[in-house]
Write an enzyme that holds these catalytic residues in place. Sequence first.
Site, PDB file in Angstrom:
ATOM      1  N   CYS A  33      -4.743  -0.713  -1.397  1.00  0.00           N
ATOM      2  CA  CYS A  33      -3.992  -2.091  -1.725  1.00  0.00           C
ATOM      3  C   CYS A  33      -3.631  -2.723  -0.375  1.00  0.00           C
ATOM      4  CB  CYS A  33      -2.611  -1.434  -2.709  1.00  0.00           C
ATOM      5  SG  CYS A  33      -1.354  -0.709  -2.037  1.00  0.00           S
ATOM      6  N   HIS A  57       3.697  -0.088  -2.806  1.00  0.00           N
ATOM      7  CA  HIS A  57       2.496  -0.632  -3.118  1.00  0.00           C
ATOM      8  C   HIS A  57       2.580  -2.225  -2.635  1.00  0.00           C
ATOM      9  CE1 HIS A  57      -0.835  -1.482  -5.796  1.00  0.00           C
ATOM     10  NE2 HIS A  57      -0.274  -2.263  -6.533  1.00  0.00           N
TER      11      HIS A  57
END
Length: 887
Positions: free
Chosen positions: A534, A842
């Site tokens: 990510c 994240h």
Amino acid sequence: MPGIEQPVSRKNETLVKLSSLADEFVFNDEVQLNLQDVLQECVDTYQNYQDEVKKIKNMDHTESEKVSELCKSAYIYYKIVHNFITKVIPHLPEFEVATGPKASKLQAELIKIYYSLFSRLESDKKISYIKNIIIKHMDTQENNHSVESHEQVKLSNKKLPVNRDAIEIDKDSILQDIRYINGKRSGSGISCSELLSLMKMKEDSLLLIDVRPKLEYDAHHIKTKNIICIEPISFKESYSDQQIEKTSMIPSPKHEIQLFQRRSEFQYIILYTDLEEKSNFYFQQLKSLLEILLQRSFLRPIDDRKTKVLFLSDSLQNWIKNGGEIDKSQEVSKIRNRSISGSGPLLNSLSERKTIGAFPDINRNSTKQMPISPLPSLPGSERTVATPPNGSSTLGRINSPVTHYPKAPLINDSEFHLNINNNHSPPTHLPSKDNNPLASSMPIGSDHKPFMSPQNSLPLAPKPPTLESKNYNFISDRSNIIDQKQNRSRSLEPQLPPIPSTLIRKNSPEKTLSCNQMMDTSFTVGLENMGNSCYINCIIQCIFATTELIKIFLNGTYAKHINKQSKLGSKGVLSHNFAKLLKDMYEENSSKKIGKKHGAVKTLQFKMACASVNSLFKDASQQDCLEFCQFLLDGLHEDLNQCGANPPLKELSPEAEKMRENLSLRVASSIEWERYLTTDFSIIVDLFQGQYASQLRCKVCNRTSTTYQAFSVLSVPVPSGKSCGLLDCFIEFTKTENLEVDEQWFCPSCKKKQPSTKKLTITRLPRNLIIHLKRFDNMMNKNNIFVRYPQILDLTPFWANDSDGKLPPGITDEIPARGQVPPFNYRLYGAACHFGTLYGGHYTSYVDKGPEKGWIYFDDTVYRPVRFQNEFISPSAYVLFYHRITS
């Protein structure tokens, strides 16, 4: 007899030691390996072996030393591949399945590659020739050094007088020194006497890091129990501790690697270098390494309460004068010198070679994968394991793996002259001030055509009037001996022509779009998460919102400007794969429009290309999106750097530096930028790079010393508190800092360290400004306060605007503005957000896709329009993307 192991003769001793180096490389990795990763390593290394063989073939064999070093390097590469093929791969659990009837299609392709490599090794006839050269060279060396060695033995038996007063331990004084050292902040300097005290009482708790080339380290270094060498050319200021460990330490002995891996266990880490080195490069790199250990120790964080990271503020000469011991040259260094500085070292090194030649040129007949010609191509499946030692470019000051020596600070040694063209001939006229705020970044005196985006709404400014200069040898004191042919022709200088309106080449393997085609630059496509990727996805979505950049890669124009001679480039590997990912996303968006089934795009091949350049991105671990952003921009820059093969600039003489300090920041920074363009000149520089000045000032006599630093990403501190505005971060970034006693500047006028200040000033603002919010402190704690960033940002007050009209000698007209004309207003077009801690979390992003689609939220494969007006102003923002607006 064949098959019976013979005793090792002195002639074969070198081969045995070289083989042991290859064994260390192969068998010293505790990470679980899989078949695809090992084969990729084999293919890369075998290509390196072939490159060395070609060099040996073309080498003048009267230069026996250089030929021998190349042969040693080739032999190690051969042995590494041989070990993998014969001793590692057959014992992998996956190998048995891959050679059986239940093998998958992927495994069958991998086995083909394995047998192809096996066959090549078995039929290789060059390795015997290489071994013979190594053995013969050792015989010659032994004969040459036999008399010398005899004399050294006689000298070593002489007893030297011992100064017992010098080695008498004064415990009270030593304990006082140690108490004083314990009170210092990490990052401070210590004296020779303080280091001696530490070594007498705390040697087991002390790790010394020698920041000099391996050759100098082997010749002499401080004698202590725990010491390692990290070469100044092996890392960049943007590295993390993991990159130092996995890349810079590749050529180091096993025990040094182990010591560095245990660095957080030591109570003191002391860095030292040669402070008398003329270019000051060693000390600059020492400071960079100090910052890496203090601020970017992500793999093995250093707790300041347990470990002090300091540096020796005295020279090695003073160390000897103060009674410090020196460990002299080790003979083994002649056999296995693995220095990566200079030319012709043993490995030269694995890291640098893999940066430059890890992948051969992209096969121009295929768009599906990145083959490793002439071997079968590795399938583009996901790689999730294995981190064998690999090289990295760091690519420039990426900023920039391995790096070249840095840009020396402006101007020629002898006098204050604008050495703008470095090794090129001087121009015959100086352009007048450029009033175009988006004028392209071309070196003065060249006939470069601007590399402008086809969408640029501002036309090129008409050619400014020229001004003859009677004193134009200010370009260089060498100008009167430059070949006059260069004065008549600029054909050898780097060219960045305007983007053509047709396809750039008929045989290009990649689908390109002409500038006349309608390009939907607002495409919205998700990206698959390939296992903690990510951090890549969020940056790609933001970068691909930079319209000027993506047009150049979509229409294929970038390929004309790949410079395969660029010292730090990947020879187009990164650029080609960046373009392919962009086109995959563009085509996925196009298929969606005509009703075809669509999904997210995989970034696997692009990630593998990144990993081939920098091993930090090789496995499936989470990384910092900021590091990836810097790596990507610097990597693309080095690939497209039209001046990437030019030598570094010379440093300033003290007289020239003093003269420069009398100029305004506006003028001095412009001069430095012109010089910078002679070694760094690409579309990335034109679109993303800015510059800031770091000025030290003596509070006693007011003397200053200023250095100028180019940046692709501007990191600004986040003040503590509940919330703040982005402008508060810029105020913090540019405020004057009073230096602590142990950080004081050595003033050249006062001839001693004096109370001093440090101030950063932005001297060049780019077209596209990327801002990094420094949310992590030295202890890796995250500052989660809400930084309110505006959609329209005015940075005009922070731009150096102190011009007093004073120009250096020999210049009768203003230096080109290169777009540096206020005001500096920016519009937000992207934000990368981070949730969690440095070690886990994240990344997502918000991207402005234009007036029709507006702001889009991206979370890997998922994307959607924002749900309310200012959703993109997020408390989790980490990296911001702004585009300069001119009206």
